[in-house]
Design an enzyme around this catalytic site. Structure first.
Site: not given
Lengths: 305, 155
Positions: A53-54, A82, A103, A131
């Protein structure tokens, strides 16, 4: 908004919140008027853990403002694999984009990343931390359904690790809201959030049972109790069933109760609530678009000044 | 009376006396100073000594060493009433109360293992000092005063 970045709901004033929600309402009324608002701008999507969703709502929001997005893709196929540091990743993507959405699984990742970039950065979830863009769409939904002052809200589920809960609780201290937190003892709000609520003088009560408070509530915000957080499966089983609601549960609630959930849900809200007037969680998810459009509009416009 | 009690531990010729340390914190002060007895410094410790001001206090005397500001900053977090006395030729030539800083950088590790400061990133830990503890500027975790010593990163 006065700041360049959106890292924590604790940084948001009532004026900041209302500016975003008012802009979102304007967008909701006439989305077409914003269609070319940020044509030519690029938003960098840096998601270091899974999101549906985000990620999709930021992507959609930017495109509906006329802009484009660049996505670093899954961590497994990026330079992170890496061994590249987060500090380096955001400095590189900053060169491609006019704003960043981040995120990350570690708490404090967005705070750190913002120290390394000059473009606006939005915290789209940092571990069990914050959030705040979810909180803005939560507040928009609450304002539409119940109003933000003289509000009695119950927040139930995993309050310890639930970042949406931490941001929402801190943002609500800007309003005349009475907050009731319902959770197992083991999943109470973390110390730092309780400290902030206490420092702000917020009206807060903690409960272990929903029925202690359900009839008083204007809004019930449900979160998933995350099985993976429990070291012992039996401990999870003991509490999980107590925090599920269904149409029968809501017989004790006000007819006007608004039920919210940041989604995804598993079994904490029974599908038999979906068709009732209480269910607001899908509307809440849809509100992610106008609210994130508003947030990006404000941050990108500020960056141009 | 205080002088009498201080004599319970031997006088030093040159160095630092950290006085009015909260009772029970002397060993944590030694940990902050990185003193574990292996480097040859002469150290005297008085624990639970009667004190007019604190009721009971600890005293730490370190021969041949003056403290850095960062060491004093951390001592202030676990012993906010401490005084730092600089001794030269057996005389106290300077006596200062510790002052709690607003921010401490690089001397406390965040106890939240999932905090970004514990990842391999090019940053230094930074904590804002609260009235009864410190708070990580990154993950916002709060470390209470009685937990600071266990999270020191000064050695």
């Amino acid at each position: 908004m006065r700041q360049d970045h959106l890292i924590s709901a604790a940084h948001l004033s009532r004026e900041d919140i209302e500016a975003v929600l008012d802009r979102a309402a304007e967008i909701d009324d006439d989305t077409a008027a914003f269609r070319q608002r940020h044509a030519g701008k690029v938003l960098g999507l840096c998601f270091f853990e899974p999101s549906t969703r985000t990620r999709m709502s930021f992507d959609t929001a930017m495109k509906r403002l006329g802009g484009q997005t660049v996505d670093m893709g899954p961590v497994e196929s990026s330079s992170v694999k890496k061994g590249e540091t987060l500090a380096d990743t955001v400095r590189v993507v900053e060169g491609y984009a006019d704003a960043l959405v981040l995120r990350h699984p570690s708490e404090g990742a967005a705070t750190m990343a913002a120290e390394f970039v000059d473009v606006p950065l939005v915290n789209a979830g940092d571990g069990a931390g914050q959030h705040p863009s979810q909180t803005l769409l939560d507040l928009y939904t609450i304002r539409e359904n119940a109003g933000l002052d003289d509000l009695t809200i119950g927040i139930m589920g995993d309050l310890k690790y639930g970042r949406t809960v931490h941001s929402l609780a801190e943002a609500l201290t800007n309003f005349d809201a009475s907050q009731h937190f319902i959770s197992p003892e083991s999943l109470r709000l973390p110390r730092n959030v309780r400290y902030d609520l206490h420092a702000s003088g917020a009206q807060v009560k903690e409960h272990t049972e929903l029925d202690e408070v359900l009839p008083e509530l204007d809004v019930l915000y449900v979160t998933r109790i995350q099985r993976e957080r429990f070291p012992d499966e039996n401990e999870y089983r003991k509490v999980a069933g107590q925090y599920q609601i269904d149409a029968e549960t809501l017989k004790a609630a006000s007819d006007d109760l608004t039920v919210m959930h940041p989604l995804p849900r598993v079994d904490e809200i029974s599908p038999d609530i979906d068709d009732t007037d209480h269910a607001t969680y899908f509307e809440q998810a849809h509100n992610g678009i106008p609210v994130r459009m508003a947030l990006l509009d404000i941050l990108l416009s500020q960056a141009d000044d | 009376m205080t002088d009498d009690h201080q004599l319970r531990v031997s006088k030093i010729q040159n160095g630092t006396v950290i006085d009015h340390v909260a009772a029970g914190q002397a060993l944590n002060v030694l940990a902050i100073l990185g003193i574990d007895g292996t480097s040859g410094e002469a150290v005297s410790v008085g624990m639970n000594v009667p004190s007019d001001r604190l009721g009971r206090k600890d005293i730490v005397k370190v021969e041949g060493r003056e403290l850095s500001q960062s060491e004093v900053d951390v001592i202030s977090l676990i012993a906010p009433a401490a005084s730092i006395n600089i001794v030269r030729d057996y005389d106290v030539i300077e006596k200062n109360r510790v002052v709690r800083p607003d921010v401490v950088t690089g001397i406390i590790s965040c106890p939240n293992r999932n905090c970004i400061t514990n990842a391999d990133e090019p940053i230094t830990s930074r904590f804002t000092v609260l009235s009864d503890g410190v708070r990580c500027d990154y993950c916002e975790s709060i470390v209470r005063e009685d937990e600071v010593a266990a999270n020191l990163d000064v050695n």
